[in-house]
Structures are given as C-alpha cells and as structure tokens.
Design a protein around this motif. Structure first.
Motif, PDB file in Angstrom:
ATOM      1  N   ILE A 289     -36.856  44.162  14.461  1.00  0.00           N
ATOM      2  CA  ILE A 289     -37.045  44.554  15.866  1.00  0.00           C
ATOM      3  C   ILE A 289     -36.992  43.323  16.767  1.00  0.00           C
ATOM      4  O   ILE A 289     -36.363  43.324  17.826  1.00  0.00           O
ATOM      5  CB  ILE A 289     -38.386  45.300  16.034  1.00  0.00           C
ATOM      6  CG1 ILE A 289     -38.340  46.636  15.294  1.00  0.00           C
ATOM      7  CG2 ILE A 289     -38.703  45.521  17.506  1.00  0.00           C
ATOM      8  CD1 ILE A 289     -39.673  47.360  15.241  1.00  0.00           C
ATOM      9  N   LEU A 290     -37.651  42.237  16.340  1.00  0.00           N
ATOM     10  CA  LEU A 290     -37.657  41.007  17.118  1.00  0.00           C
ATOM     11  C   LEU A 290     -36.260  40.402  17.197  1.00  0.00           C
ATOM     12  O   LEU A 290     -35.829  39.935  18.260  1.00  0.00           O
ATOM     13  CB  LEU A 290     -38.626  40.011  16.485  1.00  0.00           C
ATOM     14  CG  LEU A 290     -38.733  38.649  17.173  1.00  0.00           C
ATOM     15  CD1 LEU A 290     -39.246  38.802  18.597  1.00  0.00           C
ATOM     16  CD2 LEU A 290     -39.661  37.724  16.384  1.00  0.00           C
ATOM     17  N   LYS A 291     -35.529  40.430  16.090  1.00  0.00           N
ATOM     18  CA  LYS A 291     -34.167  39.892  16.072  1.00  0.00           C
ATOM     19  C   LYS A 291     -33.258  40.672  17.022  1.00  0.00           C
ATOM     20  O   LYS A 291     -32.445  40.085  17.744  1.00  0.00           O
ATOM     21  CB  LYS A 291     -33.624  39.960  14.639  1.00  0.00           C
ATOM     22  CG  LYS A 291     -32.291  39.263  14.446  1.00  0.00           C
ATOM     23  CD  LYS A 291     -31.875  39.317  12.986  1.00  0.00           C
ATOM     24  CE  LYS A 291     -30.525  38.646  12.776  1.00  0.00           C
ATOM     25  NZ  LYS A 291     -30.090  38.722  11.358  1.00  0.00           N
ATOM     26  N   LYS A 292     -33.417  41.992  17.026  1.00  0.00           N
ATOM     27  CA  LYS A 292     -32.619  42.834  17.915  1.00  0.00           C
ATOM     28  C   LYS A 292     -32.946  42.539  19.368  1.00  0.00           C
ATOM     29  O   LYS A 292     -32.063  42.466  20.225  1.00  0.00           O
ATOM     30  CB  LYS A 292     -32.895  44.305  17.590  1.00  0.00           C
ATOM     31  CG  LYS A 292     -32.021  45.279  18.366  1.00  0.00           C
ATOM     32  CD  LYS A 292     -32.324  46.705  17.940  1.00  0.00           C
ATOM     33  CE  LYS A 292     -31.458  47.687  18.732  1.00  0.00           C
ATOM     34  NZ  LYS A 292     -31.773  49.099  18.384  1.00  0.00           N
ATOM     35  N   PHE A 293     -34.232  42.349  19.665  1.00  0.00           N
ATOM     36  CA  PHE A 293     -34.661  42.059  21.035  1.00  0.00           C
ATOM     37  C   PHE A 293     -34.091  40.729  21.503  1.00  0.00           C
ATOM     38  O   PHE A 293     -33.631  40.602  22.640  1.00  0.00           O
ATOM     39  CB  PHE A 293     -36.196  42.026  21.094  1.00  0.00           C
ATOM     40  CG  PHE A 293     -36.738  41.729  22.461  1.00  0.00           C
ATOM     41  CD1 PHE A 293     -36.815  42.720  23.431  1.00  0.00           C
ATOM     42  CD2 PHE A 293     -37.173  40.447  22.771  1.00  0.00           C
ATOM     43  CE1 PHE A 293     -37.320  42.440  24.688  1.00  0.00           C
ATOM     44  CE2 PHE A 293     -37.671  40.159  24.030  1.00  0.00           C
ATOM     45  CZ  PHE A 293     -37.749  41.154  25.001  1.00  0.00           C
ATOM     46  N   MET A 294     -34.085  39.712  20.623  1.00  0.00           N
ATOM     47  CA  MET A 294     -33.549  38.396  20.971  1.00  0.00           C
ATOM     48  C   MET A 294     -32.042  38.465  21.220  1.00  0.00           C
ATOM     49  O   MET A 294     -31.514  37.769  22.087  1.00  0.00           O
ATOM     50  CB  MET A 294     -33.863  37.403  19.860  1.00  0.00           C
ATOM     51  CG  MET A 294     -35.350  37.100  19.712  1.00  0.00           C
ATOM     52  SD  MET A 294     -35.751  36.109  18.232  1.00  0.00           S
ATOM     53  CE  MET A 294     -34.962  34.559  18.659  1.00  0.00           C
ATOM     54  N   THR A 295     -31.363  39.329  20.453  1.00  0.00           N
ATOM     55  CA  THR A 295     -29.912  39.482  20.642  1.00  0.00           C
ATOM     56  C   THR A 295     -29.604  40.160  21.966  1.00  0.00           C
ATOM     57  O   THR A 295     -28.637  39.799  22.664  1.00  0.00           O
ATOM     58  CB  THR A 295     -29.326  40.322  19.484  1.00  0.00           C
ATOM     59  OG1 THR A 295     -29.673  39.717  18.233  1.00  0.00           O
ATOM     60  CG2 THR A 295     -27.810  40.397  19.586  1.00  0.00           C
ATOM     61  N   GLU A 296     -30.418  41.129  22.339  1.00  0.00           N
ATOM     62  CA  GLU A 296     -30.202  41.862  23.590  1.00  0.00           C
ATOM     63  C   GLU A 296     -30.582  41.056  24.824  1.00  0.00           C
ATOM     64  O   GLU A 296     -30.192  41.399  25.934  1.00  0.00           O
ATOM     65  CB  GLU A 296     -30.997  43.170  23.559  1.00  0.00           C
ATOM     66  CG  GLU A 296     -30.483  44.171  22.529  1.00  0.00           C
ATOM     67  CD  GLU A 296     -31.368  45.406  22.443  1.00  0.00           C
ATOM     68  OE1 GLU A 296     -32.458  45.394  23.074  1.00  0.00           O
ATOM     69  OE2 GLU A 296     -30.990  46.374  21.762  1.00  0.00           O
ATOM     70  N   HIS A 297     -31.366  39.988  24.636  1.00  0.00           N
ATOM     71  CA  HIS A 297     -31.808  39.168  25.770  1.00  0.00           C
ATOM     72  C   HIS A 297     -31.489  37.703  25.512  1.00  0.00           C
ATOM     73  O   HIS A 297     -32.388  36.894  25.277  1.00  0.00           O
ATOM     74  CB  HIS A 297     -33.306  39.358  26.005  1.00  0.00           C
ATOM     75  CG  HIS A 297     -33.686  40.768  26.341  1.00  0.00           C
ATOM     76  ND1 HIS A 297     -33.625  41.284  27.631  1.00  0.00           N
ATOM     77  CD2 HIS A 297     -34.110  41.783  25.546  1.00  0.00           C
ATOM     78  CE1 HIS A 297     -34.022  42.546  27.605  1.00  0.00           C
ATOM     79  NE2 HIS A 297     -34.313  42.876  26.359  1.00  0.00           N
TER      80      HIS A 297
END
Length: 308
Positions: A289-297
């Motif tokens: 979830i954190l990795k996805k959030f970092m990719t989106e931002h």
C-alpha cells in the motif's frame, strides 16, 4: 706599438673567465606554511643568474624534476609504512605466544554441566519443548496431540482392562471470585488417578468422547472451543510446547471450510515468515500500500520519512 697598447688595455678591462663563473650565494628563508613563495624566490634567483628561463623546454624540464622528486618521496613513504606493518605482525605473534592457552573443551563442558544441572535437559525443562509428531507432548503416564479443532489423549492401561473400571469426566472449575471458569479433566482407573488437571482452554463438552482401544489404552477426544489457536499444554502444570514448531498435516486442510482454511494457511505462512525473520502477510500488505502511494505521488519526498 699603439695597436699593442690598446689591445693590452682591452684585456685588462675584460673580466676573466674564472671571475665570471664564481658562485653567488642564495639567501632565502624557508617558511613551511608558504612553500610556493620559497620556490618563487628560487626561480627568480635562477632566472637572474642563469639562462634556464631562455630555454624552450623550460616547462617540461621543471615538470620532470617535480615528478622525479614526487616519486622519490612516495617510494620512501611506502617503505616506511611496510616497515610499520612488519613490526605490528611480529608484535602480534609475541602476544599470542605469551597469552595463556584456552581451557580444553571437556573442561568447559563440565563447568557448563555443573552450572546448568543436566545441560540441555535443564534448558528444555525451563523453556518451551519441541512438540512430538502429533503436535503435543509425550509424558510419563500419557501422551497427547492436537489439530486446530481437536485434542487427542492416549493413556496406557494394563492389558485386559474393562471399560467399567474407567472413569473419564470433564468438570467446570469456577474460581472463588466467580470471574473465571475453567474445565477440569479427570481420568481414573479402578479408583486410581491417571490424569487430572485444569485444561489449557475450554472445550465443547458435548462433543468430547473417550473409548477403550484394544483393552490396552484409553483414547480421549476433546473438541476445542477456540479452533484458531494451538494449545501450549494439555493441563496446567505440565511443560509447554513451542507452538512455532507445530507442523499441521496439509491433508487435513481440505476438510476445512474455505474461510477457516484461508485463516489457517495465513497463520502457517506468517509462522514461517517469523521464523525466517521476514515480514508477515499483514506487513507485506502494508508495504505494498505504501509503495503504491509513493508511486502515485512522485512529487512528495519520502527520503527522510521514518516508516515503521
């Protein structure tokens, strides 16, 4: 005659070759904090007293001299360091010879045995034991094993024992304050106590059974009330087992309903991950979830972020 006198006068005026080649002293003080200033004075003196600076190869000649001096200094420094290393090696060898010899392994083993009593046996008694093949323990008068749903107990009896001499009871045990209720297991043979104690966790009394197997052993089946946890012991006071070393039979997973089977498989996976020092399924999900959030931002800087 006039010509000769003029020639003689010119000879007296012209300086001799020995006088021209006389060495002139160089006076300059060397300051370690300003070595380039000293070199500047040297070059000025050489320029005044020689034709060195008129040479076309001046820069190349000076560079060659500087390189030669630098190589000489580096070679001396290398020799000095090698001498120090060799001296250190000799010193270490002397220390090793002078140091007392370590005690023999047998002597160390004897000291450990004296301090810890019976060695590994004492450690096993203090800590959690490895489970048997049935994921329980083999005791002196009985043995027990378990699955997530059930607990199986086997109590050896003399050959030819009749079932009418056997009593197997599960009784409620309520504390004085009445806040905690536990179950007591009682097994007797001809009024002789075989097993008695407070169970690790409650069981479904109506789904518990016992039988006499070939007139040689009593077999007791206890159905767990909480079917999502491994028991650490059968009755209170006996040694605990290490539940992280429990190995459930994969064949029995097919008998579970989909939801229970998914939960069991997750527990087994997390158990293996913990033993290897790796993240559990929940921790891996959080990382995703954190990795996805970092990719989106990508505009956000996470370099200094402390993430637990």
């Amino acid at each position: 005659m006039a010509i000769l006198s003029e020639y003689e006068e010119d000879d007296h005026k012209k300086p001799s070759s020995s006088a021209a080649s006389a060495k002139k002293p160089f006076n300059a003080a060397f300051d370690p904090s300003d070595p380039l200033g000293f070199l500047e004075k040297v070059f000025e003196f050489v320029a005044k007293e020689s034709d060195l600076f008129k040479s076309d190869s001046l820069v190349a000649d000076v560079n060659a001299v500087v390189r030669m001096v630098k190589d000489k200094v580096e070679a001396e420094e290398k020799k000095r360091k090698e001498g120090k290393v060799e001296g250190g090696k000799v010193e270490n060898k002397i220390k090793e010879v002078e140091a007392p010899l370590p005690p023999k392994k047998e002597a160390v083993k004897e000291v450990v045995m004296e301090e810890n009593g019976s060695g590994s046996k004492a450690e096993e008694e203090k800590g959690a034991r490895a489970p048997n093949k049935g994921n329980g323990l083999d005791m002196d008068k009985y043995s027990w094993g378990q699955s997530l749903q059930e607990v199986n107990i086997s109590v050896p009896v003399p050959p030819g024992t009749k079932s009418r001499f056997i009593t197997c009871e599960i009784k409620k045990n309520i504390s004085k304050l009445g806040s905690k209720e536990s179950l007591q297991l009682l097994i007797t043979l001809s009024n002789c106590l075989c097993l008695q104690g407070e169970l690790y966790q409650p069981v479904k009394v109506d789904d518990c059974f016992w039988s006499l197997e070939d007139q040689k052993s009593i077999s007791i089946l206890l159905t767990k009330h909480n079917q999502m946890e491994w028991w650490k012991y059968l009755v209170k006071g006996e040694p605990e087992i290490d539940t992280q070393k429990v190995e459930p039979e994969n064949s029995k997973l097919s008998d579970l309903d989909p939801e229970t089977r998914s939960t069991v498989e997750k527990m087994m996976f997390d158990q293996r991950q913990k033993q290897m020092g790796l993240p559990t399924s929940d921790e891996m999900q959080k990382q995703e979830i954190l990795k996805k959030f970092m990719t989106e931002h990508p505009e956000m800087d996470f370099s200094r972020a402390k993430i637990n």
